[in-house]
Design an enzyme around this catalytic site. Structure first.
Site, mmCIF file in Angstrom:
data_model
loop_
_atom_site.group_PDB
_atom_site.id
_atom_site.type_symbol
_atom_site.label_atom_id
_atom_site.label_comp_id
_atom_site.label_asym_id
_atom_site.label_seq_id
_atom_site.Cartn_x
_atom_site.Cartn_y
_atom_site.Cartn_z
ATOM 1 N N ARG A 36 -5.636 -39.483 -34.576
ATOM 2 C CA ARG A 36 -5.621 -40.792 -35.206
ATOM 3 C C ARG A 36 -4.748 -40.746 -36.451
ATOM 4 N NH1 ARG A 36 -12.093 -42.311 -35.121
ATOM 5 N NH2 ARG A 36 -12.361 -42.216 -32.843
ATOM 6 N N LEU A 57 -3.806 -46.187 -32.393
ATOM 7 C CA LEU A 57 -4.159 -46.859 -31.136
ATOM 8 C C LEU A 57 -4.761 -48.242 -31.363
ATOM 9 C CD1 LEU A 57 -5.581 -43.863 -29.057
ATOM 10 C CD2 LEU A 57 -3.303 -44.895 -28.980
ATOM 11 N N LYS A 58 -4.810 -48.682 -32.619
ATOM 12 C CA LYS A 58 -5.245 -50.048 -32.907
ATOM 13 C C LYS A 58 -4.079 -51.028 -32.839
ATOM 14 C CE LYS A 58 -9.268 -48.729 -35.669
ATOM 15 N NZ LYS A 58 -9.967 -48.841 -36.977
ATOM 16 N N GLY A 121 -24.823 -38.160 -27.368
ATOM 17 C CA GLY A 121 -25.599 -36.939 -27.244
ATOM 18 C C GLY A 121 -24.841 -35.757 -27.781
ATOM 19 N N HIS A 122 -25.529 -34.619 -27.858
ATOM 20 C CA HIS A 122 -24.908 -33.363 -28.265
ATOM 21 C C HIS A 122 -25.408 -32.258 -27.354
ATOM 22 C CE1 HIS A 122 -22.617 -34.609 -31.734
ATOM 23 N NE2 HIS A 122 -23.638 -35.304 -32.187
ATOM 24 N N ASP A 123 -24.903 -31.055 -27.576
ATOM 25 C CA ASP A 123 -25.224 -29.915 -26.722
ATOM 26 C C ASP A 123 -26.715 -29.806 -26.417
ATOM 27 O OD1 ASP A 123 -24.204 -26.864 -25.904
ATOM 28 O OD2 ASP A 123 -26.213 -26.881 -26.762
ATOM 29 N N ILE A 124 -27.548 -29.932 -27.431
ATOM 30 C CA ILE A 124 -28.988 -29.750 -27.226
ATOM 31 C C ILE A 124 -29.557 -30.803 -26.271
ATOM 32 C CG2 ILE A 124 -29.721 -31.156 -29.227
ATOM 33 C CD1 ILE A 124 -31.867 -28.988 -29.725
ATOM 34 N N ASN A 125 -29.017 -32.017 -26.308
ATOM 35 C CA ASN A 125 -29.472 -33.069 -25.397
ATOM 36 C C ASN A 125 -29.037 -32.786 -23.962
ATOM 37 O OD1 ASN A 125 -28.289 -34.825 -28.099
ATOM 38 N ND2 ASN A 125 -30.481 -34.870 -27.636
ATOM 39 N N TYR A 126 -27.777 -32.349 -23.814
ATOM 40 C CA TYR A 126 -27.270 -32.061 -22.473
ATOM 41 C C TYR A 126 -28.008 -30.853 -21.882
ATOM 42 C CZ TYR A 126 -23.571 -34.746 -24.748
ATOM 43 O OH TYR A 126 -22.878 -35.676 -25.471
ATOM 44 N N ASP A 152 -21.810 -27.394 -24.506
ATOM 45 C CA ASP A 152 -20.507 -27.751 -25.075
ATOM 46 C C ASP A 152 -19.380 -26.895 -24.508
ATOM 47 O OD1 ASP A 152 -21.405 -29.789 -26.636
ATOM 48 O OD2 ASP A 152 -21.202 -28.758 -28.543
#
Length: 382
Positions: A36, A57-58, A121-126, A152
């Protein structure tokens, strides 16, 4: 290198996608990270060997520019939640129409379909959703995630890199690209296939932390030494277990049987006391050269100086002296040659990439002036 000549557009993201891009770059791909503009903070610590181009990209012009970049490349690596690229008109269906050979890799937590497809989500959720987290942790304790490695990086970045290489291989036969739907939940679960498929042979019959390979067995655990360091023990097979007892100077006849669950607590106590009687260096001398499957738990400060790792040059240093693991695996004919230059700053290669796309200096200056792109030239240190 194995991936020489492959051009990859990596849309800047966190952890898993940058790791995937670094793997591809380490093995020879030309990876262009699209960042960005407007003072974006670089979060990619795995930018080794990549080039950075900053696009706004805006703006409609920025989106058009990214489209041109993508359709002239071999791979697009996209880490956004479902629908983000479609809103820009840069979804895989649109880009594959313009470049049927394009491989469009979508790396997300929950995949491109299902009720969680748009959820954060993050690693722990996955890891939780994969089923694996329920198996991780010591007996009587809550489940715990081992860093953010399994979802991850193993189930995400590495699995996605495998998918890209498979798609590149298939393209040599059909001439066609394809869409890769890399879900970290599914990737983590797949990495855990051994756990799933070995349940039928009784390896995971007991509760969390009470099985052979999850810290339940005293012969598959870590033990503190007298100097506060640790040794790792993995003496599963009987012949290895006998060498463990020999090194610890213990008599098997005076101990509970190795595979007696009821005796594991006593064995654990005895092993704990014995390992605490010597330093890590002392135990390393005892077990080096044996098949007892006992090794020192090396810290980051120790790992590259260990004789085995030093002989294999398993760790490398970049131009600033920062140490990291060498790319793996080692290929005999086309080994990886990791870049040792500093990681790119955001927008460092904007002008270079635009010139490769055929833009003139005047066109590039105009795009910079109106904020479509951003260029940050790195000044040489004299």
């Amino acid at each position: 290198m194995a991936l020489a000549g492959v051009r990859v557009i990596e849309l800047a993201g966190l952890a898993p996608a940058p790791f995937c891009g670094m793997i591809l770059a380490d093995f020879g791909a030309k990876v262009i990270r699209v960042d960005r503009t407007k003072g974006a903070v670089p979060l990619d610590t795995q930018a080794r060997g990549k080039k950075s181009m900053a696009i706004n990209l805006k703006t409609a012009e920025g989106v058009t520019l990214l489209r041109k970049l993508c359709v002239q490349s071999d791979v697009v690596l996209e880490p956004y939640r479902k629908g983000v690229m479609e809103k820009l008109g840069l979804g895989p269906q649109e880009l594959l129409k313009e470049n049927p050979r394009l491989i469009y890799a979508r790396l997300t937590g929950y995949g491109q379909s299902g009720s969680y497809a748009s959820a954060a989500g993050h690693d722990i959720n996955y890891l939780a959703m994969s089923g694996l987290l329920s198996r991780l942790g010591r007996s009587g304790e809550k489940p715990y995630a081992p860093l953010n490695l399994l979802a991850d990086f193993a189930g995400g970045g590495l699995t996605c890199a495998l998918g890209i290489v498979l798609a590149l291989l298939e393209r040599t036969k059909s001439g066609k690209g394809q869409i890769i739907d890399a879900s970290m939940v599914e990737g983590a679960a797949y990495v855990g296939s051994f756990i799933w498929k070995s349940r039928r042979i009784g390896m995971w019959d007991r509760s969390r932390g009470q099985n052979m390979l999850d810290s339940g067995a005293p012969f598959y655990d870590t033990y503190q030494t007298s100097d506060g360091k640790y040794m790792a023990v993995g003496a599963v097979e009987p012949q290895f277990y006998r060498q463990l007892l020999q090194g610890l100077e213990l008599d098997a006849e005076q101990l509970p049987p190795q595979m007696s669950f009821s005796g594991w607590a006593d064995l654990s106590r005895i092993f704990t006391e014995r390992f605490a009687s010597k330093t890590q260096a002392d135990w390393s001398k005892v077990f080096d050269g044996t098949d007892a499957c006992v090794t020192p738990v090396l810290t980051f400060d120790q790992v590259s100086s260990h004789p085995h790792n030093r002989e294999r040059a398993s760790f490398i240093k970049d131009s600033s002296g920062e140490e990291s693991p060498r790319p793996a695996p080692v290929l005999s004919l086309t080994p990886a040659e990791p870049c040792l230059a500093p990681d790119p700053v955001i927008g460092e290669h904007t002008v270079e990439v635009l010139q490769e796309l055929g833009f003139s200096s005047a066109e590039i200056d105009k795009m910079q002036a109106v904020g479509v792109v951003e260029c940050n030239v790195v000044k040489a240190k004299l």
